[in-house]
Design a protein around this motif. Structure first.
Motif, mmCIF file in Angstrom:
data_model
loop_
_atom_site.group_PDB
_atom_site.id
_atom_site.type_symbol
_atom_site.label_atom_id
_atom_site.label_comp_id
_atom_site.label_asym_id
_atom_site.label_seq_id
_atom_site.Cartn_x
_atom_site.Cartn_y
_atom_site.Cartn_z
ATOM 1 N N GLY A 85 6.779 75.155 -59.494
ATOM 2 C CA GLY A 85 7.404 75.394 -58.194
ATOM 3 C C GLY A 85 7.011 74.333 -57.177
ATOM 4 N N LYS A 88 8.731 71.097 -58.194
ATOM 5 C CA LYS A 88 10.176 71.157 -57.930
ATOM 6 C C LYS A 88 10.483 70.828 -56.481
ATOM 7 C CE LYS A 88 11.394 75.259 -59.375
ATOM 8 N NZ LYS A 88 12.295 76.393 -59.697
ATOM 9 N N SER A 89 9.597 71.232 -55.580
ATOM 10 C CA SER A 89 9.836 70.986 -54.160
ATOM 11 C C SER A 89 9.769 69.502 -53.823
ATOM 12 C CB SER A 89 8.820 71.756 -53.314
ATOM 13 O OG SER A 89 7.514 71.222 -53.472
ATOM 14 N N ASP A 122 18.012 77.032 -57.383
ATOM 15 C CA ASP A 122 17.240 77.900 -56.500
ATOM 16 C C ASP A 122 17.067 77.244 -55.136
ATOM 17 O OD1 ASP A 122 15.007 76.057 -56.744
ATOM 18 O OD2 ASP A 122 14.532 76.992 -58.648
ATOM 19 N N ILE A 124 14.412 76.147 -53.894
ATOM 20 C CA ILE A 124 13.358 75.141 -53.886
ATOM 21 C C ILE A 124 13.934 73.753 -54.127
ATOM 22 C CG2 ILE A 124 11.221 74.367 -54.977
ATOM 23 C CD1 ILE A 124 10.681 77.283 -55.757
ATOM 24 N N GLN A 125 14.686 73.602 -55.218
ATOM 25 C CA GLN A 125 15.220 72.269 -55.534
ATOM 26 C C GLN A 125 16.737 72.193 -55.386
ATOM 27 O OE1 GLN A 125 14.113 71.328 -59.622
ATOM 28 N NE2 GLN A 125 16.107 71.972 -60.368
ATOM 29 N N GLU A 154 13.969 81.354 -60.162
ATOM 30 C CA GLU A 154 13.166 82.077 -59.176
ATOM 31 C C GLU A 154 13.702 83.478 -58.881
ATOM 32 O OE1 GLU A 154 10.397 80.670 -58.262
ATOM 33 O OE2 GLU A 154 10.904 78.791 -59.308
ATOM 34 N N SER A 159 15.589 86.412 -54.087
ATOM 35 C CA SER A 159 15.789 85.092 -53.503
ATOM 36 C C SER A 159 17.202 84.995 -52.932
ATOM 37 C CB SER A 159 15.566 84.017 -54.572
ATOM 38 O OG SER A 159 15.712 82.727 -54.035
#
Length: 440
Positions: A85, A88-89, A122, A124-125, A154, A159
């Protein structure tokens, strides 16, 4: 008859004489001994074995080769999710493309002709994994076929906004609706997650491929959803269009508890994709005595008539710190893990990487070594098909839609020296592809 490619003296079946294979317009035109045709290109296989091109039904490309970016310290699933995670960010398009190409080149050299990839979708990415794969799908179109899954790693319910991203992914070209129902906060949300996946798949007339039941236990209902998914598949008339990856918690069930789930999976025509490199690495972590292997019960699934395939899953990251996208190597690992050593068992493992895997991603109608089928073939540097998992031989030639994409040169040149054992000699690969993929 004029053909594009003629393969001479190749072993298709260990119990039958060598044959020739004629290929025209990307498809197999004839399989018989002593074919007399005008061929634009010819291969003398010199008795080597040929198998259908290998198929990876479950891979994560945009998360590959991250193993040294933020090394894990415990090796658990929870840590892998957390570490990944964070990484990925920080995803950057050029880096994702470069790492993905590295893995795709590995796969091509190792005889893979089709991949179903599961990029995370998601908050995040975002869509970087889907967007890069769509670019690579076009870039590698002459080397292998790529299917793109919109995969909500996620979760969906926990989410908010993920469904909209998945819809966007499907709109720009993703092929398959993914799911990760165990990554929700409770069983009710797991059910809502599954229902949302089916609703989206029906809307887009797309197949479904979910990560499911990834646990050593089936006591938490979120990790025991296979039965619900199977019944949902039947009720939605989606038989033959659903694949599930991992499904390790089935191994925790007693035979009598397992039996009705197997019956539902068979009736739903669901494919189960086991991921031995990941599942063995992460499974049984908390067992202090007789640690579990953490695999789905392949024997029981096969015995019940469920289609079982396997795949590499991750390549060198926190989920799977090893790997080189070689399906024969993963098959050898699986054979050891499930005690599949008899000749019949070894043939079954090879089938899981070829025909079963093709069925799992819905390409079995055009796949295989038969007249009229797409000419996706791998000629192995061994004399028997049955020795593929024993030798893990060099891929002497890889052929995609009738075009030679990889050639491996051998220090023991059969054609010049008359060697009768094609397994002799070290190999170096010479990649024949005309794309940006790196040479072997």
């Amino acid at each position: 008859m004029k053909v594009d490619l003629l393969i001479r003296r190749v072993c298709v079946d260990d119990d039958r004489p060598l044959v020739d294979i004629a290929i025209r317009d990307g498809r197999i035109a004839a399989i018989e001994a002593g074919i007399e045709v005008d061929a634009a290109q010819e291969i003398d296989a010199a008795g080597r074995a040929v198998i259908p091109g290998l198929v990876e039904p479950h891979m994560h490309l945009e998360k590959a080769l991250l193993h040294r970016r933020l090394p894990p310290t415990q090796g658990t699933l929870e840590e892998a999710i957390r570490v990944t995670g964070i990484l990925k960010s920080r995803q950057e398009r050029h880096d994702v493309l470069e790492r993905s190409r590295t893995v795709l080149d590995m796969a091509v050299r190792n005889g893979t002709v089709a991949i179903r990839a599961h990029p995370d979708v998601d908050l995040i990415q975002g869509l970087i994994g889907v967007e890069t794969l769509l670019e690579l799908r076009e870039e590698y179109r002459d080397l292998l076929d790529i299917q793109v899954v919109a995969f909500p790693q996620e979760g969906i319910i926990k989410s908010p906004g993920t469904i909209a991203l998945m819809e966007e992914a499907m709109g720009i070209g993703a092929d398959v609706v993914g799911g990760c129902p165990y990554n929700e906060l409770n069983w009710d949300d797991t059910v809502r997650h599954i229902d949302a996946v089916f609703e989206m798949a029906q809307k887009h007339d797309a197949d479904i491929d979910m990560h499911a039941d990834f646990s050593d236990e089936a006591t938490d209902q979120r990790f025991a959803a296979a039965g619900y998914i199977a019944q949902k598949t039947i009720d939605s008339r989606f038989q033959g269009r659903v694949s599930l990856g991992h499904v390790t918690s089935l191994g925790a069930l007693d035979p009598e508890e397992l039996k009705p789930v197997l019956q539902l999976l068979r009736e739903a025509e669901i494919s189960i994709v086991t991921l031995p490199a990941t599942d063995l690495y992460l499974g049984g972590r908390n067992d202090q005595k007789n640690p579990r292997r953490g695999l789905t019960p392949v024997r029981a699934l096969q015995g019940a008539g469920v289609n079982v395939a396997y795949s590499s899953n991750n390549i060198r990251n926190a989920f799977t710190p090893f790997g080189n996208a070689d399906m024969l190597l993963i098959g050898n690992l699986l054979a050891h893990a499930i005690s599949y050593g008899t000749p019949e068992h070894q043939a079954a493992i090879l089938g899981m990487a070829t025909g079963n895997a093709a069925r799992a991603i819905g390409i079995d109608g055009s796949y295989g070594i038969a007249v009229g089928r797409q000419a996706d073939l791998v000629i192995l540097d061994t004399a028997r098909v049955a020795d593929a998992l024993l030798d893990i031989p060099a891929r002497s030639w890889v052929i995609k839609r009738g075009k030679i994409t990889v050639v491996t040169r051998h220090t023991c040149d059969i054609h010049r020296h008359g060697c009768k054992c094609p397994a002799h000699g070290e190999s170096t690969a010479e990649n024949k592809q005309g794309s940006s993929a790196a040479n072997a």
